[in-house]
Design a protein around this motif. Sequence first.
Motif, mmCIF file in Angstrom:
data_model
loop_
_atom_site.group_PDB
_atom_site.id
_atom_site.type_symbol
_atom_site.label_atom_id
_atom_site.label_comp_id
_atom_site.label_asym_id
_atom_site.label_seq_id
_atom_site.Cartn_x
_atom_site.Cartn_y
_atom_site.Cartn_z
ATOM 1 N N PHE A 197 -48.493 133.251 14.266
ATOM 2 C CA PHE A 197 -48.076 134.609 14.381
ATOM 3 C C PHE A 197 -46.556 135.025 13.940
ATOM 4 O O PHE A 197 -45.910 134.242 14.242
ATOM 5 N N LEU A 198 -46.661 136.175 13.362
ATOM 6 C CA LEU A 198 -45.272 136.612 13.153
ATOM 7 C C LEU A 198 -45.129 137.605 13.741
ATOM 8 O O LEU A 198 -45.813 138.910 13.685
ATOM 9 N N ILE A 199 -44.000 138.062 14.623
ATOM 10 C CA ILE A 199 -43.694 139.362 15.086
ATOM 11 C C ILE A 199 -42.062 139.680 15.081
ATOM 12 O O ILE A 199 -41.395 138.887 14.598
ATOM 13 N N ASP A 200 -41.967 140.920 15.121
ATOM 14 C CA ASP A 200 -40.519 141.244 15.012
ATOM 15 C C ASP A 200 -39.572 140.822 15.994
ATOM 16 O O ASP A 200 -39.762 140.434 17.028
ATOM 17 N N LYS A 201 -38.487 140.062 15.504
ATOM 18 C CA LYS A 201 -37.354 139.378 16.269
ATOM 19 C C LYS A 201 -36.818 140.195 17.497
ATOM 20 O O LYS A 201 -36.708 139.736 18.491
ATOM 21 N N LEU A 228 -62.421 144.836 14.017
ATOM 22 C CA LEU A 228 -63.058 145.533 12.496
ATOM 23 C C LEU A 228 -62.841 144.334 11.855
ATOM 24 O O LEU A 228 -63.377 144.530 10.447
ATOM 25 N N ASP A 229 -62.313 142.972 11.898
ATOM 26 C CA ASP A 229 -62.255 142.096 11.036
ATOM 27 C C ASP A 229 -61.434 142.527 9.602
ATOM 28 O O ASP A 229 -61.772 142.079 8.756
ATOM 29 N N ASP A 230 -60.548 143.404 9.742
ATOM 30 C CA ASP A 230 -59.972 144.031 8.530
ATOM 31 C C ASP A 230 -58.746 142.947 8.274
ATOM 32 O O ASP A 230 -58.077 143.206 7.231
ATOM 33 N N HIS A 231 -58.202 142.340 9.294
ATOM 34 C CA HIS A 231 -57.056 141.630 8.925
ATOM 35 C C HIS A 231 -57.499 140.351 8.138
ATOM 36 O O HIS A 231 -56.340 139.867 7.183
ATOM 37 N N TYR A 232 -58.577 139.550 8.446
ATOM 38 C CA TYR A 232 -58.979 138.427 8.030
ATOM 39 C C TYR A 232 -58.940 138.571 6.282
ATOM 40 O O TYR A 232 -59.693 139.292 5.885
ATOM 41 N N PHE A 233 -57.991 137.763 5.813
ATOM 42 C CA PHE A 233 -57.970 137.708 4.258
ATOM 43 C C PHE A 233 -57.803 139.008 3.715
ATOM 44 O O PHE A 233 -57.867 139.393 2.550
ATOM 45 N N GLY A 234 -57.042 139.907 4.661
ATOM 46 C CA GLY A 234 -56.631 141.110 3.916
ATOM 47 C C GLY A 234 -55.471 141.203 3.218
ATOM 48 O O GLY A 234 -54.849 140.017 3.087
ATOM 49 N N ALA A 235 -54.975 142.098 2.482
ATOM 50 C CA ALA A 235 -53.811 142.396 1.682
ATOM 51 C C ALA A 235 -52.565 142.022 2.661
ATOM 52 O O ALA A 235 -52.550 142.424 3.732
ATOM 53 N N ILE A 236 -51.830 141.132 2.237
ATOM 54 C CA ILE A 236 -50.556 140.750 2.848
ATOM 55 C C ILE A 236 -49.502 141.776 2.823
ATOM 56 O O ILE A 236 -49.123 142.373 1.839
ATOM 57 N N LYS A 237 -48.761 142.206 4.125
ATOM 58 C CA LYS A 237 -47.654 143.034 4.176
ATOM 59 C C LYS A 237 -46.644 142.814 3.459
ATOM 60 O O LYS A 237 -46.348 141.400 3.571
ATOM 61 N N VAL A 265 -57.344 136.001 11.511
ATOM 62 C CA VAL A 265 -58.249 136.822 12.319
ATOM 63 C C VAL A 265 -57.565 138.057 12.985
ATOM 64 O O VAL A 265 -57.788 139.215 12.841
ATOM 65 N N ALA A 266 -56.848 137.435 13.813
ATOM 66 C CA ALA A 266 -55.935 138.327 14.719
ATOM 67 C C ALA A 266 -54.930 139.244 14.071
ATOM 68 O O ALA A 266 -54.242 138.764 13.048
ATOM 69 N N PRO A 267 -54.526 140.444 14.491
ATOM 70 C CA PRO A 267 -53.304 141.210 13.772
ATOM 71 C C PRO A 267 -52.048 140.158 13.898
ATOM 72 O O PRO A 267 -51.909 139.690 14.905
ATOM 73 N N SER A 268 -51.238 140.154 12.688
ATOM 74 C CA SER A 268 -50.158 139.377 12.645
ATOM 75 C C SER A 268 -50.333 137.917 12.650
ATOM 76 O O SER A 268 -49.457 137.274 12.897
ATOM 77 N N GLN A 269 -51.777 137.536 12.365
ATOM 78 C CA GLN A 269 -51.772 135.883 12.449
ATOM 79 C C GLN A 269 -51.979 135.691 11.155
ATOM 80 O O GLN A 269 -52.566 136.369 10.134
ATOM 81 N N LEU A 692 -46.001 144.456 19.888
ATOM 82 C CA LEU A 692 -45.798 143.199 19.308
ATOM 83 C C LEU A 692 -46.686 142.868 18.012
ATOM 84 O O LEU A 692 -46.408 142.286 16.858
ATOM 85 N N LEU A 693 -47.836 143.326 18.086
ATOM 86 C CA LEU A 693 -48.890 142.902 17.073
ATOM 87 C C LEU A 693 -48.946 143.690 15.987
ATOM 88 O O LEU A 693 -49.524 143.561 14.852
ATOM 89 N N PHE A 694 -48.312 145.180 15.949
ATOM 90 C CA PHE A 694 -48.416 145.920 14.750
ATOM 91 C C PHE A 694 -46.898 146.305 14.291
ATOM 92 O O PHE A 694 -46.945 147.659 13.741
ATOM 93 N N SER A 695 -46.125 145.449 14.369
ATOM 94 C CA SER A 695 -44.691 146.161 14.255
ATOM 95 C C SER A 695 -44.254 145.412 12.923
ATOM 96 O O SER A 695 -43.149 145.867 12.435
ATOM 97 N N VAL A 696 -44.861 144.256 12.292
ATOM 98 C CA VAL A 696 -44.570 143.631 10.992
ATOM 99 C C VAL A 696 -45.169 144.227 9.795
ATOM 100 O O VAL A 696 -46.479 144.491 9.965
#
Length: 696
Positions: A197-201, A228-237, A265-269, A692-696
């Motif tokens: 996982f990546l989160i904001d420091k 919604l399974d929208d993060h899995y293989f989704g566009a990388i931020k 699968v998970a947000p920020s993962q 935490l999960l939607f900050s990056v």
Amino acid sequence: MTKVPEIFGSLVFNETVMKERLPKDVYKALQNTIKDGKPIDLKVANVVATAMKDWAIEHGATHFTHWFQPMTGITAEKHDSFISPTNDGKVIMEFSGKELVKGEPDGSSFPSGGLRSTFEARGYTVWDPTSYAYLRNGTLCIPTAFCSYGGQVLDKKTPLLRSMEAINKSAVRLLHLLGETDVKRVTTTVGPEQEYFLIDKSLYNKRIDLKFTGRTLFGSKPPKGQELDDHYFGAIKPRVVEYMKDLDEELWKLGVLAKTKHNEVAPSQHELAPIFTTTNVATDHNQLTMDVMKKVACKHGLMCLLHEKPFAGVNGSGKHNNWSISTDTGKNILSPGKDPINNKVFLTFLVAIIKAVHENQDLLRISVADAGNDHRLGGNEAPPAILSMFIGTDLEKVLKCIEENLPYNEETLNSLAIDVGVLPSFKKDTTDRNRTSPFAFTGNKFEFRMLGSTANIACPNTILNTIVAESLDYVSDYIEGKDDIDKALNEVLKKILKEHKAIIFNGNNYAPEWVVEAESRGLLNLKSSAEALPHYTDEKNIKLFEKHGVYTKLELESRKEILLEKYSQTINIEALTMLEMIKKDIIPAVCNYSKDLTESALAKKDLSSDIDISLETNLVSKISSLSSCLAKKTADLEKVLLGAKDCDDSEKLAKYYHDTVLSQMNEVRAIADELETLVGKGYWPFPTYTDLLFSV
């Protein structure tokens, strides 16, 4: 633009550098050591050491270190400079073969599991020439093994190297019996997929649970998770793209074969997967990868979380261990080829592995036993704690034909056509992918999917190599000396399949029905590490490891003690952290919010008795009730923590932490998480899951 071929391995003392800098005879002698395991002469070591030192200094290095993997689960290093004093008060830069081959770090503070007393401090690091030295932060890093003054193993690498030698010996013996006499050496290869996982420091720094334990001990579910399974293989931020770009480049410089990157699968993962390489090198590279991941993240204002379950309610992180067996003739033994029914070598090894997994379910479960991984196993994201093997319907038919002496008819198509004109047909793989299976055959390898994301892959692969070596020996013992090898081979494969086919399961491992069926098949269900780890020193396991020279009984007992102690300590630290967060942060925040609500209600009432204050009254009442309950459950947690002092051995203590302390922690968390949903955001003392999960 980065020129990958130019930077790849630029910080590694690899074969290209060796060829350039070593005399031919020295290079040849070193290759004999690397490829054939021959002892290295000190004269050769001296020449290699000088070449290493000169190369390192040219790249700005001033120090060297023996880089090793103690039983802490992470890596260790002690740095020494190259300087040596001269008579005129100056220094020269020196590095001898003796310093290359052997180091002497103080070993007293590393876990030993009772192998020695604290005052017996001497430890030795021994160069592993099969894993290339590399440069990092101005230091020449030399991969090594680590042992005590008495020769007892204190690390994770030495048993791995021993197990690789064991499977080499057993596999070569069997291959020769099967007619493959040109094979001189067999090695196992691994490609470990790494989830993280990546989160904001800045948000990480506000959560002491993440700092102390690696996971969030509190946190209510956000409105949106992974449904919604929208993060899995989704566009990388974009921010993550930049991180991944830098990560790849740093790993490539260190010779790590970073290949695949994508959103999980998970947000920020996210996930990083390397190309296969020899198991001990893959182990070194994976340890290095985890360290580089965290350091590169900091440069981008991020924190890389490697814990198996940093967030409740969303997928945790694993490390899929893709394992295969290769010969020095370039053959992947686990590749079925175009005609698996007639691929004698493949089928023999496949059946032997089935036997190995069935007989050693306990050891494979133990190899992934960890307090963090217990939170992940069995969820709809990871295999359950029950060991089973997926081999696919095609191979299952092949094995049934062998077991029952039936002719094999090809019933499935070799290609798959998609009914869209512009899309080509393509070759089908030998098997589908069963993502729920703990141990799945995936075409030319086995994917051991139970490993947690923080795991050092040395232990699972040590066990995997050893149990397969034992199974290969069983086949060799059966057929060796027989007049008709093929007939004997057919007999032993049939015998194995009849006795061990219960481990094969191609269905849904998440289904509740599977738990019942697995029990009827006699399969183990060791749900927690506290339940699994005591089996490490079962008599059959001691005999197995001693037979193959991988562990002594004493070394095995020490590992069990270390792992049990770590399990208990991990939960104890989590419980203490939880108590601190409740007392110093959550309760004061809840009281402040409740006080302000009360004052607001009273102010309204003073203004006019007709104003409705039911909102404040009901909210204060609910918060007050939950707060009282939280205080009681917190006191209960303190009480059960004190009760841990009454446990007089490591097995009882681990069971107590699992059954009693962890259970109480879950009750405390449930109340605190409900309070989080009621308390105003400005009052809650920690960043929420949404933050935490939607900050990056």
